[in-house]
Design a protein around this motif. Structure first.
Motif, PDB file in Angstrom:
ATOM      1  N   GLN A  83      -8.924  -0.646   1.282  1.00 56.49           N
ATOM      2  CA  GLN A  83      -8.319  -1.291   2.444  1.00 56.49           C
ATOM      3  C   GLN A  83      -8.441  -2.810   2.361  1.00 56.49           C
TER       4      GLN A  83
ATOM      5  N   LYS B 191       2.616   9.810   9.335  1.00 51.92           N
ATOM      6  CA  LYS B 191       3.818   9.205   9.907  1.00 51.92           C
ATOM      7  C   LYS B 191       5.050   9.606   9.107  1.00 51.92           C
ATOM      8  N   HIS B 192       4.900   9.675   7.785  1.00 56.48           N
ATOM      9  CA  HIS B 192       6.030  10.056   6.934  1.00 56.48           C
ATOM     10  C   HIS B 192       6.494  11.483   7.255  1.00 56.48           C
TER      11      HIS B 192
ATOM     12  N   ARG C 243       0.881  -1.173   0.000  1.00 57.01           N
ATOM     13  CA  ARG C 243       0.000   0.000   0.000  1.00 57.01           C
ATOM     14  C   ARG C 243       0.918   1.222   0.000  1.00 57.01           C
TER      15      ARG C 243
ATOM     16  N   ASN D 165       0.480   2.441   3.755  1.00 52.92           N
ATOM     17  CA  ASN D 165       1.388   2.207   4.884  1.00 52.92           C
ATOM     18  C   ASN D 165       2.860   2.347   4.479  1.00 52.92           C
ATOM     19  N   GLU D 166       3.090   2.870   3.275  1.00 52.03           N
ATOM     20  CA  GLU D 166       4.437   3.218   2.820  1.00 52.03           C
ATOM     21  C   GLU D 166       4.351   4.507   2.013  1.00 52.03           C
TER      22      GLU D 166
ATOM     23  N   ASP E 216      -3.745   8.738   4.526  1.00 49.32           N
ATOM     24  CA  ASP E 216      -3.616   8.239   5.897  1.00 49.32           C
ATOM     25  C   ASP E 216      -4.444   6.979   6.108  1.00 49.32           C
TER      26      ASP E 216
ATOM     27  N   LYS F   6       8.385   4.334   6.019  1.00 46.75           N
ATOM     28  CA  LYS F   6       7.386   3.366   6.453  1.00 46.75           C
ATOM     29  C   LYS F   6       6.296   4.103   7.224  1.00 46.75           C
ATOM     30  N   GLY F   7       5.047   3.775   6.933  1.00 42.48           N
ATOM     31  CA  GLY F   7       3.932   4.414   7.632  1.00 42.48           C
ATOM     32  C   GLY F   7       3.041   5.180   6.674  1.00 42.48           C
ATOM     33  N   ASN F   8       1.944   5.732   7.199  1.00 41.09           N
ATOM     34  CA  ASN F   8       1.035   6.496   6.342  1.00 41.09           C
ATOM     35  C   ASN F   8       1.571   7.910   6.128  1.00 41.09           C
TER      36      ASN F   8
END
Length: 651
Positions: free
Chosen positions: A210, A250-251, A31, A231-232, A227, A245-247
């Protein structure tokens, strides 16, 4: 499993570099969001991965047999078919399977085939395989799947027969995405898939993606959407790419932490370099310390010096200021109705906007959000209602279509003509804060991109220094960085806001209240977008409970009314109702038994020991036909008796 790798890919325009040495890896079920400024090369990279364009350097390696679906930005479905027929094309192999199954069923009943035992067994085995393949391909559920996806994109039964050529551009884009989702490719590449989607459709798409079984690679300016789905994150900036790594949120955190660490390491090295250089300068000419100084100089020469950390590329930086303060009540609207001529889109609408409020106006596409804004500023008449603007209110309006820009003017003159007494250098300075520098200010408005026109319209608005801003989709055409700059400027704005937006991230950052428009009028929610969604869910749950309670009451009332009616009707009618009710119950019971018997025979026909015995198969097929015929007869009688009973109940 790795589906695809981008290795050292580059795109050049003569001596100019768009990007180079790009590495990106897509795992099964990944994702991934691809983010970066407008013009960084995101869409170009997607086209290379989708094999629409070829890289100038490097290579893209795909796994064997990987299937890729690609939705280009603002791409619409081009077809002469109806909506339903176009969606059916996705399932053409399943439809052919079903046709072959039916043909094989007819063959199995042919006496000549039954006489040839070898050919019969071969045909029966083929039929068994066809059934297996048909079930595996969702043969019994593909039409329901089409309906579900079309409904998610707000196409309903009455739309299915429409010719696609007659649809709007936005509808064609939604259909292109719908068809792509139904195709279930291993890798789905989506360039701005949220364009032309309202909030309700965005919520549906997020939930669908999702659960999507393939991998996703998405370019989108919708941060809330990212978001929820990814997830990358791969970010293209300054011709390079960085992986997080993350939404999306998070980035941003990881990126800020990475930049802070780079600055610490850089400053530490700069301190060390300064100390070494100072020692060399002070001790190189002294005989007693020359060797140590030479050693330090060699240490400096061998040092791998770090480049000065670079943060984000140049961003727009602007503010919205006010000339004066408004009264406490900025705008009121009572018993408002909006629409066109006799057709009312939404009513009654109630608004009370007070100083420093920041109100988001939401609702489905077509409900009249932009119409309401235009009515409030006087561009369109209200069908009904009483609108009152407060004391000392200066209203500024941002039009999502930028209709207030003159396509024949230059960027510079677009602002300067409205403010002729302002020095040119000040106008240029303001334009520079909106990223129009150098020769950019001489460009004609007609040659600007959507994002550039949006920034120019915001620049014009900022010069007016109004204390009440009415904004219609202000984030349209803006890249993520420009959206964040606009958000910060509006958060710092010492005035009042009323805005329409589909950008839920934007609403969450700005809104102190949400007003939802529907056909029934306006509903106020005192919170941000997440609060609005939470309250909506609670209301729907309460509504369902209330409906269930009302149904229970209605059942009680109906029972009471039925008893009363039964006492009033004559005995012959009562007798007829009882007879029909008993007959319907008997029919339903017999049909249930028949359906169980039909399922049992169909299951028997798939067992190896049965389909190997052609005589037994022939007997079972005969029984199956008789049962199905009887079931159809009962169903016809059940429908007739049910209608007759309904007519008696209505008397």
């Amino acid at each position: 499993m790795i589906l695809l790798q981008v290795q050292h890919v580059a795109r050049y325009f003569g001596a100019d570099v768009l990007f180079e040495n790009i590495y990106l890896e897509i795992q099964e079920n990944a994702r991934i969001a691809l983010v970066g400024r407008n013009g960084a090369g995101k869409s170009t990279l997607l086209k290379m991965i989708a094999d629409v364009e070829q890289p100038d350097a490097g290579q893209i390696i795909k796994s064997k047999n990987v299937t890729i679906g690609y939705l280009a930005q603002n791409t619409g479905l081009d077809s002469a078919s109806s909506i339903w027929d176009e969606m059916l094309k996705v399932f053409e192999p399943v439809i052919q399977l079903e046709k072959e199954m039916r043909q094989t069923e007819i063959q199995l009943g042919d006496p000549e085939l039954l006489a040839d035992e070898t050919l019969y067994h071969k045909t029966l085995a083929r039929y068994d395989q066809l059934q297996h393949d048909f079930r595996a391909a969702n043969g019994f559920g593909y039409e329901a799947e089409i309906r579900s996806v079309l409904h998610g994109f707000r196409f309903y039964e009455e739309d299915y027969a429409k010719d696609i050529r007659q649809l709007s551009g936005g509808q064609k884009t939604r259909l292109a995405l719908a068809k792509l989702l139904l195709e279930k490719r291993d890798l789905l590449i989506l360039d701005e898939p949220t364009n032309h989607l309202d909030i309700e459709t965005l919520n549906w798409l997020e939930n669908y993606l999702q659960l999507y079984h393939g991998a996703l690679l998405i370019v989108s300016h919708d941060r809330y959407f990212l978001d929820k789905v990814v997830n990358e994150v791969y970010e293209i900036s300054r011709q390079k790419i960085t992986h997080y790594k993350g939404n999306y949120s998070k980035h941003l955190t990881l990126k800020a932490a990475q930049l802070e660490q780079e600055w610490k390491e850089y400053e530490k090295q700069q301190t060390e370099i300064a100390k070494l250089e100072d020692f060399v300068n002070r001790n190189l000419v002294r005989a007693s310390t020359t060797k140590r100084a030479q050693s330090r100089r060699k240490q400096l020469e061998k040092m791998d010096r770090m480049d000065r950390p670079q943060g984000d590329e140049k961003s727009a930086h602007f503010r919205f200021q006010t000339n004066k303060e408004s009264g406490n009540v900025v705008l009121t609207l009572t018993d408002g109705a909006i629409g066109y001529k006799e057709h009312i889109l939404s009513a009654p609408i109630e608004l009370e906007i007070r100083k420093y409020d920041s109100i988001a106006l939401v609702g489905p596409n077509g409900i009249g959000k932009s119409t309401l804004l235009k009515s409030l500023i006087g561009d369109l008449p209200l069908i009904q209602g009483n609108e009152q603007l407060g004391a000392n209110v200066d209203l500024g309006y941002y039009d999502q279509e930028q209709a207030n820009l003159n396509s024949k003017k230059s960027v510079l003159n677009e602002l300067w003509d409205e403010h002729p007494t302002t020095p040119e250098k000040d106008i240029r300075s303001i334009l520079g804060s909106f990223l129009f520098t150098g020769d950019d200010v001489e460009k004609s408005v007609s040659s600007l991109s959507g994002g550039e026109k949006a920034r120019l319209a915001l620049a014009k608005l900022s010069l007016h220094r109004d204390n009440f801003l009415v904004l219609d989709e202000p984030t349209n055409h803006l890249d993520i960085d420009s959206k964040e700059v606009l958000e910060n400027a509006l958060i710092d704005f010492d005035g009042t806001l009323l805005f329409v937006s589909h950008d839920r991230y934007f609403i969450n950052r700005l809104a102190t209240a949400v007003v939802e428009l529907s056909e029934e009028g306006s509903t106020l929610y005192l919170g941000d977008y997440d609060y609005y969604i939470e309250k909506k869910a609670q209301q729907e749950e309460l509504q369902q409970l209330a409906e269930a309670a009302e149904q229970d009451k209605q059942i009680g009332r109906n029972a009471s009314l039925t008893n009363k009616n039964h006492r009033e009707i004559n005995k012959e009618t009562q007798k007829k109702v009882r007879q029909l009710s008993r007959r319907i119950e008997a029919l339903e019971s017999e049909m249930a038994e028949l359906e169980q018997a039909i399922e049992a025979i169909e299951l028997q026909l798939t067992e190896p020991e049965v389909f190997g015995d052609h005589i037994q198969v022939q007997e079972l097929n005969g029984k199956l036909t008789d049962l199905q015929t009887r079931n159809e007869q009962l169903l016809t009688e059940w429908e007739e008796k049910s209608i007759e009973l309904e007519e008696l109940d209505e008397q």
